[in-house]
Scaffold this motif. Sequence first.
Motif, PDB file in Angstrom:
ATOM      1  N   SER A 103       0.814  -1.082   0.024  1.00  0.00           N
ATOM      2  CA  SER A 103       0.061  -0.053  -0.076  1.00  0.00           C
ATOM      3  C   SER A 103       0.856   1.413   0.050  1.00  0.00           C
ATOM      4  O   SER A 103       0.408   2.375  -0.439  1.00  0.00           O
ATOM      5  CB  SER A 103      -0.976   0.012   1.282  1.00  0.00           C
ATOM      6  OG  SER A 103      -1.776  -1.034   1.068  1.00  0.00           O
ATOM      7  N   ASP A 104       2.084   1.051   0.396  1.00  0.00           N
ATOM      8  CA  ASP A 104       3.002   2.306   0.321  1.00  0.00           C
ATOM      9  C   ASP A 104       3.293   2.618  -0.914  1.00  0.00           C
ATOM     10  O   ASP A 104       3.602   3.703  -1.299  1.00  0.00           O
ATOM     11  CB  ASP A 104       4.220   2.156   1.391  1.00  0.00           C
ATOM     12  CG  ASP A 104       4.341   2.059   2.678  1.00  0.00           C
ATOM     13  OD1 ASP A 104       3.190   2.559   3.210  1.00  0.00           O
ATOM     14  OD2 ASP A 104       5.036   1.514   3.458  1.00  0.00           O
ATOM     15  N   LEU A 105       3.249   1.726  -1.906  1.00  0.00           N
ATOM     16  CA  LEU A 105       3.833   1.699  -3.186  1.00  0.00           C
ATOM     17  C   LEU A 105       2.948   1.778  -4.467  1.00  0.00           C
ATOM     18  O   LEU A 105       3.389   2.387  -5.501  1.00  0.00           O
ATOM     19  CB  LEU A 105       4.953   0.630  -3.454  1.00  0.00           C
ATOM     20  CG  LEU A 105       6.063   0.564  -2.528  1.00  0.00           C
ATOM     21  CD1 LEU A 105       6.853  -0.692  -2.839  1.00  0.00           C
ATOM     22  CD2 LEU A 105       7.137   1.746  -2.834  1.00  0.00           C
ATOM     23  N   VAL A 106       1.592   1.207  -4.365  1.00  0.00           N
ATOM     24  CA  VAL A 106       0.914   1.367  -5.433  1.00  0.00           C
ATOM     25  C   VAL A 106      -0.474   1.922  -4.909  1.00  0.00           C
ATOM     26  O   VAL A 106      -0.779   1.949  -3.983  1.00  0.00           O
ATOM     27  CB  VAL A 106       0.523  -0.180  -5.869  1.00  0.00           C
ATOM     28  CG1 VAL A 106       1.816  -0.836  -5.882  1.00  0.00           C
ATOM     29  CG2 VAL A 106      -0.264  -0.939  -4.699  1.00  0.00           C
ATOM     30  N   PRO A 107      -1.203   2.422  -5.848  1.00  0.00           N
ATOM     31  CA  PRO A 107      -2.421   3.246  -5.578  1.00  0.00           C
ATOM     32  C   PRO A 107      -3.692   2.203  -5.149  1.00  0.00           C
ATOM     33  O   PRO A 107      -4.432   2.558  -4.424  1.00  0.00           O
ATOM     34  CB  PRO A 107      -2.815   3.837  -6.850  1.00  0.00           C
ATOM     35  CG  PRO A 107      -1.830   3.065  -7.828  1.00  0.00           C
ATOM     36  CD  PRO A 107      -0.960   2.604  -7.525  1.00  0.00           C
ATOM     37  N   GLY A 108      -3.538   1.036  -5.787  1.00  0.00           N
ATOM     38  CA  GLY A 108      -4.601   0.023  -5.349  1.00  0.00           C
ATOM     39  C   GLY A 108      -4.490  -0.448  -4.041  1.00  0.00           C
ATOM     40  O   GLY A 108      -3.591  -0.512  -3.285  1.00  0.00           O
ATOM     41  N   LEU A 109      -5.490  -0.683  -3.045  1.00  0.00           N
ATOM     42  CA  LEU A 109      -5.741  -1.226  -1.753  1.00  0.00           C
ATOM     43  C   LEU A 109      -5.132  -2.601  -1.799  1.00  0.00           C
ATOM     44  O   LEU A 109      -6.010  -3.282  -2.418  1.00  0.00           O
ATOM     45  CB  LEU A 109      -6.950  -0.739  -1.150  1.00  0.00           C
ATOM     46  CG  LEU A 109      -7.166  -1.083   0.226  1.00  0.00           C
ATOM     47  CD1 LEU A 109      -6.286  -0.576   1.091  1.00  0.00           C
ATOM     48  CD2 LEU A 109      -8.564  -1.097   0.805  1.00  0.00           C
ATOM     49  N   ALA A 110      -4.232  -3.093  -0.830  1.00  0.00           N
ATOM     50  CA  ALA A 110      -3.627  -4.322  -0.621  1.00  0.00           C
ATOM     51  C   ALA A 110      -4.942  -4.845   0.090  1.00  0.00           C
ATOM     52  O   ALA A 110      -5.303  -4.421   1.309  1.00  0.00           O
ATOM     53  CB  ALA A 110      -2.505  -4.473  -0.054  1.00  0.00           C
ATOM     54  N   ARG A 111      -5.144  -6.199  -0.263  1.00  0.00           N
ATOM     55  CA  ARG A 111      -6.231  -6.967   0.683  1.00  0.00           C
ATOM     56  C   ARG A 111      -5.385  -8.255   1.241  1.00  0.00           C
ATOM     57  O   ARG A 111      -4.609  -8.794   0.405  1.00  0.00           O
ATOM     58  CB  ARG A 111      -7.385  -7.385  -0.062  1.00  0.00           C
ATOM     59  CG  ARG A 111      -8.169  -5.962  -0.955  1.00  0.00           C
ATOM     60  CD  ARG A 111      -8.369  -5.113   0.294  1.00  0.00           C
ATOM     61  NE  ARG A 111      -9.471  -5.414   1.189  1.00  0.00           N
ATOM     62  CZ  ARG A 111     -10.143  -4.877   2.064  1.00  0.00           C
ATOM     63  NH1 ARG A 111      -9.583  -3.493   2.339  1.00  0.00           N
ATOM     64  NH2 ARG A 111     -11.231  -5.126   2.892  1.00  0.00           N
ATOM     65  N   LEU A 112      -5.818  -8.698   2.127  1.00  0.00           N
ATOM     66  CA  LEU A 112      -5.150  -9.971   2.961  1.00  0.00           C
ATOM     67  C   LEU A 112      -6.038 -11.240   2.630  1.00  0.00           C
ATOM     68  O   LEU A 112      -7.175 -11.277   3.028  1.00  0.00           O
ATOM     69  CB  LEU A 112      -4.781  -9.570   4.309  1.00  0.00           C
ATOM     70  CG  LEU A 112      -4.173  -8.266   4.513  1.00  0.00           C
ATOM     71  CD1 LEU A 112      -3.880  -8.249   5.939  1.00  0.00           C
ATOM     72  CD2 LEU A 112      -2.851  -8.213   3.726  1.00  0.00           C
ATOM     73  N   LYS A 113      -5.716 -12.389   2.082  1.00  0.00           N
ATOM     74  CA  LYS A 113      -6.333 -13.482   1.671  1.00  0.00           C
ATOM     75  C   LYS A 113      -5.835 -14.525   2.592  1.00  0.00           C
ATOM     76  O   LYS A 113      -4.791 -14.725   2.727  1.00  0.00           O
ATOM     77  CB  LYS A 113      -6.319 -13.826   0.183  1.00  0.00           C
ATOM     78  CG  LYS A 113      -7.047 -15.147  -0.066  1.00  0.00           C
ATOM     79  CD  LYS A 113      -7.065 -15.494  -1.763  1.00  0.00           C
ATOM     80  CE  LYS A 113      -7.524 -16.529  -1.980  1.00  0.00           C
ATOM     81  NZ  LYS A 113      -7.085 -17.964  -1.423  1.00  0.00           N
ATOM     82  N   TRP A 114      -6.722 -15.101   3.312  1.00  0.00           N
ATOM     83  CA  TRP A 114      -6.606 -16.163   4.389  1.00  0.00           C
ATOM     84  C   TRP A 114      -6.065 -17.475   3.375  1.00  0.00           C
ATOM     85  O   TRP A 114      -6.666 -17.764   2.554  1.00  0.00           O
ATOM     86  CB  TRP A 114      -7.653 -16.455   5.093  1.00  0.00           C
ATOM     87  CG  TRP A 114      -7.405 -17.558   6.099  1.00  0.00           C
ATOM     88  CD1 TRP A 114      -7.030 -17.130   7.562  1.00  0.00           C
ATOM     89  CD2 TRP A 114      -7.377 -18.967   6.252  1.00  0.00           C
ATOM     90  NE1 TRP A 114      -6.989 -18.244   8.071  1.00  0.00           N
ATOM     91  CE2 TRP A 114      -7.181 -19.348   7.405  1.00  0.00           C
ATOM     92  CE3 TRP A 114      -7.620 -19.869   5.116  1.00  0.00           C
ATOM     93  CZ2 TRP A 114      -7.140 -20.773   7.748  1.00  0.00           C
ATOM     94  CZ3 TRP A 114      -7.795 -21.316   5.491  1.00  0.00           C
ATOM     95  CH2 TRP A 114      -7.384 -21.485   6.647  1.00  0.00           C
TER      96      TRP A 114
END
Length: 257
Positions: A103-114
Motif C-alpha cells: 500500500s506504500d507503493l501502489v495506488p490500489g488497496l492491498a487486501r489480505l487473503k486467508w
Amino acid sequence: MSDTAETGVMVRSPDLPPWYRLVQLEVCGSTNDEAKALAQAGAPEGTLVRARRQEAGRGRRGRGWSSPEGNLYTSLVLRPGVPPVVAAQVSFVAALAVGQTVSDLVPGLARLKWPNDVLVDGAKIAGILLESEPAADGRVDWLVVGVGINVLHHPDAPGYPSCSLLSRGAVSPDPADVLARYAGHFQSWYNRWRAQGFAPVRAAWLNAAHGLGGPLTVRLAGESFAGRFVDLDDDGGLIVETTEGRRRVTAGDVFFG
C-alpha cells in the motif's frame, strides 16, 4: 539498501533496523532453506536471508514459486518461544507488514487473503510461507517466515491471477527499497504482537481481509464445502458459515466468489 561486500555473510545493513542481520545471496535454491539451516546452526532472531534469485522457490504445500531476478525473496529467523498454534499467528503479522508495504507503493488497496496471500485488485502480489522446528518443551525452537513479493515480474498462470508492484502502478520499484519498507513494518507489528497478543493483529487483518462476508469454497484434503466467510477466530482459524452451521478451518485452500 547497499549490497554487502561479503555476499552470504551475516552483517548489519544501514538501511534496515538494527535488529536485523542481513545475509545477502546472489542466488540460492530457497531462502527458506537457507534460513532454516542458519536457524538450526543457532542464528539469532532477526537473521534475514535475501536472494536476488531462487532456483527452487516454493510456496504452501510445496508449490513452486516463480523467482526471477527483480522480485523480493526473503526469509526471516524468529525465536518467539511460544507453542506452535501461537507461532502460526506470525503469518498474519507478516501479512499485515506486506500489505502495508504494498500500500506504500501502489495506488490500489492491498487486501489480505486467508491464510497467507496479499492481493491487489484480486490478483496475488505476494505470498508467505512459515516453517518451524519444535523444541523439547513443546514450544517452537525457531520459526522461519518466508516472504515473496512480485516487484518487477509476476507469473502468468491461467486461473490464478497475479500482478506485480510495477504492473499496479509503482514507479520504478526497487526490491531493496521494498525490503527496507517490509522490514520496518514487520518489526513494528511483531513487537506489537509480542507485547499485546493476537487481538490487535486479528482486528487489523480483518479490516483488510479479502472476501469478508462473501461466499467461498474450502478445499480440504478429503472434502470440499461452500459457505460464507464470517470471521477469524482468536487463533487465526477461518470461520465459515455453512448450511449446517459454522465450521472452523485451520488448513486448506480457499476460493472466493
